[in-house]
Design a protein around this motif. Structure first.
Motif, PDB file in Angstrom:
ATOM      1  N   VAL A  93       0.819  -1.191  -0.021  1.00 30.18           N
ATOM      2  CA  VAL A  93       0.120   0.018   0.219  1.00 30.18           C
ATOM      3  C   VAL A  93       0.982   1.211   0.119  1.00 30.18           C
ATOM      4  CG1 VAL A  93      -1.583   1.336   1.404  1.00 30.18           C
ATOM      5  CG2 VAL A  93      -2.033  -0.966   1.165  1.00 30.18           C
ATOM      6  N   GLY A 137      -6.792   8.335  -2.267  1.00 37.01           N
ATOM      7  CA  GLY A 137      -7.191   7.584  -1.083  1.00 37.01           C
ATOM      8  C   GLY A 137      -8.164   6.396  -1.166  1.00 37.01           C
ATOM      9  N   ILE A 138      -9.235   6.673  -2.162  1.00 32.62           N
ATOM     10  CA  ILE A 138     -10.080   5.551  -2.440  1.00 32.62           C
ATOM     11  C   ILE A 138      -9.357   4.157  -2.857  1.00 32.62           C
ATOM     12  CG2 ILE A 138     -11.966   4.872  -3.843  1.00 32.62           C
ATOM     13  CD1 ILE A 138     -13.078   7.628  -3.667  1.00 32.62           C
ATOM     14  N   ALA A 177      -6.185   3.650  -2.628  1.00 30.33           N
ATOM     15  CA  ALA A 177      -5.407   2.839  -1.741  1.00 30.33           C
ATOM     16  C   ALA A 177      -6.019   1.933  -0.529  1.00 30.33           C
ATOM     17  CB  ALA A 177      -4.424   3.856  -1.021  1.00 30.33           C
ATOM     18  N   THR A 178      -7.383   2.504  -0.090  1.00 31.87           N
ATOM     19  CA  THR A 178      -8.122   1.797   0.687  1.00 31.87           C
ATOM     20  C   THR A 178      -8.710   0.609   0.220  1.00 31.87           C
ATOM     21  OG1 THR A 178      -8.714   4.071   1.704  1.00 31.87           O
ATOM     22  CG2 THR A 178     -10.118   2.101   2.304  1.00 31.87           C
ATOM     23  N   LEU A 179      -9.038   0.686  -1.054  1.00 33.42           N
ATOM     24  CA  LEU A 179      -9.836  -0.344  -1.658  1.00 33.42           C
ATOM     25  C   LEU A 179      -8.688  -1.532  -2.084  1.00 33.42           C
ATOM     26  CD1 LEU A 179     -12.145  -1.838  -3.123  1.00 33.42           C
ATOM     27  CD2 LEU A 179     -11.461  -0.600  -5.222  1.00 33.42           C
ATOM     28  N   TYR A 180      -7.619  -1.119  -2.425  1.00 34.02           N
ATOM     29  CA  TYR A 180      -6.334  -2.205  -2.325  1.00 34.02           C
ATOM     30  C   TYR A 180      -5.908  -2.740  -1.066  1.00 34.02           C
ATOM     31  CZ  TYR A 180      -1.551  -3.432  -3.948  1.00 34.02           C
ATOM     32  OH  TYR A 180      -0.651  -4.365  -4.419  1.00 34.02           O
ATOM     33  N   ALA A 181      -6.018  -1.977  -0.110  1.00 33.65           N
ATOM     34  CA  ALA A 181      -5.559  -2.618   1.086  1.00 33.65           C
ATOM     35  C   ALA A 181      -6.828  -3.561   1.634  1.00 33.65           C
ATOM     36  CB  ALA A 181      -5.358  -1.664   2.345  1.00 33.65           C
ATOM     37  N   ILE A 182      -7.985  -3.213   1.399  1.00 33.55           N
ATOM     38  CA  ILE A 182      -9.014  -4.222   1.706  1.00 33.55           C
ATOM     39  C   ILE A 182      -8.983  -5.315   0.864  1.00 33.55           C
ATOM     40  CG2 ILE A 182     -11.412  -4.476   1.571  1.00 33.55           C
ATOM     41  CD1 ILE A 182     -11.740  -1.308   2.272  1.00 33.55           C
TER      42      ILE A 182
END
Length: 151
Positions: free
Chosen positions: A39, A130-131, A133-138
């Motif tokens: 991330v 931001g969106i 990176a968050t989706l990738y982490a999830i």
């Protein structure tokens, strides 16, 4: 199936020598560090692309075309992230002697480039970063948890 090397890495205890004391890390900590690195790489690439676009005076593509290309790249990056996680690829798994830096390509790199296409305005680019990176982490966490439950 999970590779033998990955199972071995999960079963062994990682030791870090620091100040003559051995710090033992569990396999969950090692997995969490790998996720943070991936991330983080996405965020670094995304910010670099945003800085390059800002230095060049902005994105000159029409908004519909720019968002379309960004969406296609984001979908390719997400599909690649799912494949990388399911097949347990290391962070930089692609390598070629004459690729001129092409071995840095992975799903995080493609998603970072997609951020640049969403950046028709700086605010859109930062929001997209931001969106994504968050989706990738999830995605990575969900698939890692699913694969670790299968073990």
């Amino acid at each position: 199936m999970i590779s033998y090397r990955y199972k071995e890495a999960l079963q062994t205890i990682y030791r870090t020598f620091k100040h003559r004391v051995i710090h033992i890390r569990s396999s969950k900590e090692v997995i969490a560090m790998k996720i943070i690195k991936k991330v983080g790489y996405l965020i670094v690439v995304g910010l670099a692309v945003l800085l390059i676009i800002a230095a060049m005076g902005g994105n000159d593509l029409p908004m519909i075309l720019s968002f379309g290309v960004g969406t296609i790249l984001a979908l390719i990056g997400i599909a690649l992230a799912i494949w990388e996680t399911k097949t347990d690829k290391p962070m930089f798994y692609s390598y070629g002697k004459n690729w001129f830096g092409g071995y840095l390509n992975n799903s995080a790199f493609i998603l970072g480039i997609a951020v640049g296409f969403f950046a028709t305005k700086v605010v859109y680019g930062i929001t997209a970063l931001g969106i994504i990176a968050t989706l990738y982490a999830i995605i990575i966490v969900a698939l890692k948890n699913k694969s670790s439950e299968a073990i």
